[in-house]
Design a protein around this motif. Sequence first.
Motif, PDB file in Angstrom:
ATOM      1  N   VAL A   1     -29.217   7.997 -96.468  1.00  0.00           N
ATOM      2  CA  VAL A   1     -29.073   7.333 -97.770  1.00  0.00           C
ATOM      3  C   VAL A   1     -28.471   5.954 -97.557  1.00  0.00           C
ATOM      4  O   VAL A   1     -27.712   5.732 -96.609  1.00  0.00           O
ATOM      5  N   GLY A   2     -28.808   5.030 -98.453  1.00  0.00           N
ATOM      6  CA  GLY A   2     -28.251   3.689 -98.383  1.00  0.00           C
ATOM      7  C   GLY A   2     -29.291   2.646 -98.728  1.00  0.00           C
ATOM      8  O   GLY A   2     -30.459   2.966 -99.015  1.00  0.00           O
ATOM      9  N   PRO A   3     -28.890   1.395 -98.714  1.00  0.00           N
ATOM     10  CA  PRO A   3     -29.825   0.305 -99.046  1.00  0.00           C
ATOM     11  C   PRO A   3     -31.029   0.295 -98.110  1.00  0.00           C
ATOM     12  O   PRO A   3     -30.900   0.555 -96.908  1.00  0.00           O
ATOM     13  N   ALA A   4     -32.179  -0.021 -98.662  1.00  0.00           N
ATOM     14  CA  ALA A   4     -33.410  -0.017 -97.878  1.00  0.00           C
ATOM     15  C   ALA A   4     -33.377  -1.058 -96.765  1.00  0.00           C
ATOM     16  O   ALA A   4     -34.049  -0.898 -95.740  1.00  0.00           O
ATOM     17  N   ARG A   5     -32.578  -2.125 -96.936  1.00  0.00           N
ATOM     18  CA  ARG A   5     -32.463  -3.166 -95.913  1.00  0.00           C
ATOM     19  C   ARG A   5     -30.999  -3.374 -95.531  1.00  0.00           C
ATOM     20  O   ARG A   5     -30.518  -4.506 -95.416  1.00  0.00           O
ATOM     21  N   ALA A   6     -30.300  -2.279 -95.337  1.00  0.00           N
ATOM     22  CA  ALA A   6     -28.878  -2.369 -94.988  1.00  0.00           C
ATOM     23  C   ALA A   6     -28.698  -3.090 -93.659  1.00  0.00           C
ATOM     24  O   ALA A   6     -29.484  -2.903 -92.725  1.00  0.00           O
ATOM     25  N   ARG A   7     -27.661  -3.913 -93.583  1.00  0.00           N
ATOM     26  CA  ARG A   7     -27.378  -4.624 -92.343  1.00  0.00           C
ATOM     27  C   ARG A   7     -26.748  -3.701 -91.296  1.00  0.00           C
ATOM     28  O   ARG A   7     -26.845  -3.953 -90.102  1.00  0.00           O
ATOM     29  N   ILE A   8     -26.074  -2.652 -91.774  1.00  0.00           N
ATOM     30  CA  ILE A   8     -25.363  -1.741 -90.867  1.00  0.00           C
ATOM     31  C   ILE A   8     -25.845  -0.311 -91.119  1.00  0.00           C
ATOM     32  O   ILE A   8     -25.905   0.147 -92.259  1.00  0.00           O
ATOM     33  N   MET A   9     -26.199   0.386 -90.051  1.00  0.00           N
ATOM     34  CA  MET A   9     -26.559   1.802 -90.124  1.00  0.00           C
ATOM     35  C   MET A   9     -25.495   2.608 -89.376  1.00  0.00           C
ATOM     36  O   MET A   9     -25.172   2.308 -88.233  1.00  0.00           O
ATOM     37  N   LEU A  10     -24.938   3.634 -90.043  1.00  0.00           N
ATOM     38  CA  LEU A  10     -23.990   4.555 -89.414  1.00  0.00           C
ATOM     39  C   LEU A  10     -24.743   5.827 -89.047  1.00  0.00           C
ATOM     40  O   LEU A  10     -25.266   6.525 -89.924  1.00  0.00           O
ATOM     41  N   LEU A  11     -24.794   6.109 -87.749  1.00  0.00           N
ATOM     42  CA  LEU A  11     -25.596   7.230 -87.240  1.00  0.00           C
ATOM     43  C   LEU A  11     -24.663   8.337 -86.738  1.00  0.00           C
ATOM     44  O   LEU A  11     -23.923   8.139 -85.770  1.00  0.00           O
ATOM     45  N   GLY A  12     -24.694   9.481 -87.404  1.00  0.00           N
ATOM     46  CA  GLY A  12     -23.885  10.625 -87.002  1.00  0.00           C
ATOM     47  C   GLY A  12     -24.671  11.625 -86.186  1.00  0.00           C
ATOM     48  O   GLY A  12     -25.787  11.343 -85.721  1.00  0.00           O
ATOM     49  N   GLU A  13     -24.101  12.834 -86.023  1.00  0.00           N
ATOM     50  CA  GLU A  13     -24.745  13.855 -85.195  1.00  0.00           C
ATOM     51  C   GLU A  13     -25.738  14.690 -85.999  1.00  0.00           C
ATOM     52  O   GLU A  13     -26.932  14.680 -85.751  1.00  0.00           O
ATOM     53  N   GLN A  14     -25.225  15.429 -86.991  1.00  0.00           N
ATOM     54  CA  GLN A  14     -26.051  16.323 -87.804  1.00  0.00           C
ATOM     55  C   GLN A  14     -25.303  16.628 -89.094  1.00  0.00           C
ATOM     56  O   GLN A  14     -24.090  16.403 -89.179  1.00  0.00           O
ATOM     57  N   PRO A  15     -25.981  17.163 -90.112  1.00  0.00           N
ATOM     58  CA  PRO A  15     -25.277  17.562 -91.331  1.00  0.00           C
ATOM     59  C   PRO A  15     -24.306  18.702 -91.035  1.00  0.00           C
ATOM     60  O   PRO A  15     -24.519  19.493 -90.114  1.00  0.00           O
ATOM     61  N   GLY A  16     -23.238  18.791 -91.810  1.00  0.00           N
ATOM     62  CA  GLY A  16     -22.318  19.916 -91.725  1.00  0.00           C
ATOM     63  C   GLY A  16     -22.600  20.921 -92.816  1.00  0.00           C
ATOM     64  O   GLY A  16     -23.628  20.849 -93.509  1.00  0.00           O
ATOM     65  N   ASP A  17     -21.679  21.842 -93.019  1.00  0.00           N
ATOM     66  CA  ASP A  17     -21.869  22.905 -94.010  1.00  0.00           C
ATOM     67  C   ASP A  17     -22.046  22.331 -95.409  1.00  0.00           C
ATOM     68  O   ASP A  17     -22.976  22.706 -96.135  1.00  0.00           O
ATOM     69  N   GLN A  18     -21.168  21.425 -95.817  1.00  0.00           N
ATOM     70  CA  GLN A  18     -21.244  20.878 -97.173  1.00  0.00           C
ATOM     71  C   GLN A  18     -22.450  19.955 -97.334  1.00  0.00           C
ATOM     72  O   GLN A  18     -23.078  19.911 -98.404  1.00  0.00           O
ATOM     73  N   GLU A  19     -22.798  19.226 -96.285  1.00  0.00           N
ATOM     74  CA  GLU A  19     -23.979  18.374 -96.340  1.00  0.00           C
ATOM     75  C   GLU A  19     -25.249  19.216 -96.474  1.00  0.00           C
ATOM     76  O   GLU A  19     -26.173  18.858 -97.218  1.00  0.00           O
ATOM     77  N   ASP A  20     -25.292  20.343 -95.769  1.00  0.00           N
ATOM     78  CA  ASP A  20     -26.450  21.235 -95.833  1.00  0.00           C
ATOM     79  C   ASP A  20     -26.644  21.780 -97.241  1.00  0.00           C
ATOM     80  O   ASP A  20     -27.770  21.937 -97.706  1.00  0.00           O
ATOM     81  N   LEU A  21     -25.543  22.061 -97.940  1.00  0.00           N
ATOM     82  CA  LEU A  21     -25.637  22.619 -99.297  1.00  0.00           C
ATOM     83  C   LEU A  21     -25.947  21.541-100.331  1.00  0.00           C
ATOM     84  O   LEU A  21     -26.676  21.796-101.283  1.00  0.00           O
TER      85      LEU A  21
END
Length: 484
Positions: free
Chosen positions: A314-334
């Motif tokens: 999620v985020g702006p379609a042309r964001a200057r910065i992308m934050l890349l994590g590992e994977q969704p967690g329990d709350q993200e999955d829900l």
Amino acid sequence: MRTIVIEDRFAAWRAASLAALAEDLRPESIQWRLAETGAPQQQASLDYTPDSRSPAAASPRMAEVQVSKELAALLKDAASFRDPERWAFLYKVLWRWHHGDRSVASAADIDGSRLYRMAKSVRRAQHDMIAYVRFRKQRDTQAVPEYVAWYEPDHDVLEWAAEHFAQRMGRSSWLITTPRGAAFWDGGALHLDARGALPGDHRYDSEDEAEALWIAYYRSTFNPARLNEEALEQHMPVRFWKGLPEAHLIPGMISEARSGARRLAQASGVGSLDGKVIAVEAETAQPVREPPSSLDACRRCDLWRHATQAVSGVGPARARIMLLGEQPGDQEDLSGQPFVGPAGQLLSVAIERAGLSREQVYLTNAVKHFKWEPRGKRRLHKTPAQREVEACYYWLERELNAVRPAVIVALGATALTALLREKVSLRDYVSAPFEIHGGWAVATWHPSFALRQQDESARDTVLGDITRALVRARALANPTPSPG
């Protein structure tokens, strides 16, 4: 200073602790000592019955303590952890709970964290004992016990495992000896002897016919093409091999796999049949599949089977910065949204301290489905395998091409590995930015690493590192023009 003498058993400690709480004895005012080991126990059980021989059993008052089921289970498991200070520590935990400090049952608390680690280690030892005890039948068919075994557990889990085997071995008699005690099942009652193991090592004077069948079966099912030595030693640690009859086969099978058997897999057995053996690469043998039309329809790996949903960025379609994590967690999955759980909340703090907002950055993960393993009623995070990271790069590449960020911040080793398409060490990249995909990349810790720290100071240090990485990313994304 009050000295309390107990038997080295959970029930005895529990009774003594309730008596001490009735007197409101503070943890630091008690010195716990162990009594001499008594006679063998008859028909041992795992309930909470106080030991009548414990000095606390004669106490006129016993405190009424109501603990949660989770804490009760943690205390009981941690009581089997081999540590001379464990009884004093467990009383400290119980004393804090009794005085209203519920944070002691949290893994974020310093005592709670230690309690969880102790219980986890004991539960692993329980699993290992069930998995790696090997009984051998005695030559004399009239001998009692009929089956014998030697085992060296990491913690005091003999009593727990003995009850497990007693429930599953029917009326067959057996004996398990360990360096710290022995368990004997006579077919109807369980006898525990904590006075010491029987002499001797893991040797037997006869061969077991069933064991020969097991070794033949083990050999026939070995597939050298699927050998993963690291996973083998992780799931079957070398320290257990001396107690496994099949273990003497393993070095030879590993050697065969290294010297070419991987190429033909199980073809040595199939080769005795008519026909020609043709070595085929695994990738060539895979059927051609159409690319998935949407992330929800992705079946490139098996993580979708146990996840609630795929979690896209999620985020702006042309964001200057992308934050890349590992994977969704329990709350993200829900919820279907990235970085909304505890790690995401900590990341929001770092983003704000770096002078950014979540609305300015693009948030996503290298793997889009939640990988987890059950622990009671909870779903615990499990690190994605390299093949799952590779499978999900299909979606990450699409995001990179669509957003085209000026700076990518890799949060953790898995994100960095996905970005570079190879296994690397995070510590080798955290010191300075590097160029990639026509822009810049900055590597730092995943926010969950801060949550796993044992004290507030260590958590603040990790959070500070993440914040500085975001400040660096902001500077790279919006460079100050040179004068003139």
